[in-house]
Design an enzyme around this catalytic site. Structure first.
Site, PDB file in Angstrom:
ATOM      1  N   ALA A  21      19.381 -53.873  91.865  1.00 22.50           N
ATOM      2  CA  ALA A  21      18.913 -55.263  91.830  1.00 22.50           C
ATOM      3  C   ALA A  21      17.548 -55.295  92.511  1.00 22.50           C
ATOM      4  CB  ALA A  21      19.897 -56.165  92.555  1.00 22.50           C
ATOM      5  N   HIS A  22      16.517 -55.682  91.758  1.00 23.84           N
ATOM      6  CA  HIS A  22      15.136 -55.668  92.236  1.00 23.84           C
ATOM      7  C   HIS A  22      14.574 -57.074  92.096  1.00 23.84           C
ATOM      8  CE1 HIS A  22      10.811 -54.873  92.178  1.00 23.84           C
ATOM      9  NE2 HIS A  22      11.080 -53.694  92.712  1.00 23.84           N
ATOM     10  N   ILE A  23      14.078 -57.656  93.178  1.00 22.29           N
ATOM     11  CA  ILE A  23      13.557 -59.019  93.156  1.00 22.29           C
ATOM     12  C   ILE A  23      12.042 -58.983  93.020  1.00 22.29           C
ATOM     13  CG2 ILE A  23      13.382 -61.198  94.417  1.00 22.29           C
ATOM     14  CD1 ILE A  23      15.934 -60.229  95.967  1.00 22.29           C
TER      15      ILE A  23
END
Length: 76
Positions: A21-23
């Site tokens: 999960a990369h913001i």
């Protein structure tokens, strides 16, 4: 896996499926400033648990399209 810059978290399910999960896009350059981790590496998490909170306004001020790009990659 939790990156030192707090912008990405890796998860592994009980069956071994891995997810990243990369913001945002270039949020790595913020050096963790707008992020507040709610978990640490090695924690067991459950559905609905908050993993990270972030200052949306801070990110939008610097990177206009950052919050429109959330990257989830299955790596196994």
């Amino acid at each position: 896996m939790v990156t030192p810059t707090k912008h990405a978290i890796g998860l592994r399910s009980a069956s071994g499926v891995e997810l990243l999960a990369h913001i945002g896009l270039d949020t790595v350059t913020f050096d963790g400033t707008p992020f507040s981790l709610k978990v640490k590496e090695g924690d067991t998490v459950k559905k609905g648990e908050v993993l990270v909170e972030f200052d949306k306004a801070f990110i939008e001020d610097i990177e206009e399209s950052a919050l429109h790009q959330k990257i989830f990659t299955v790596v196994s």
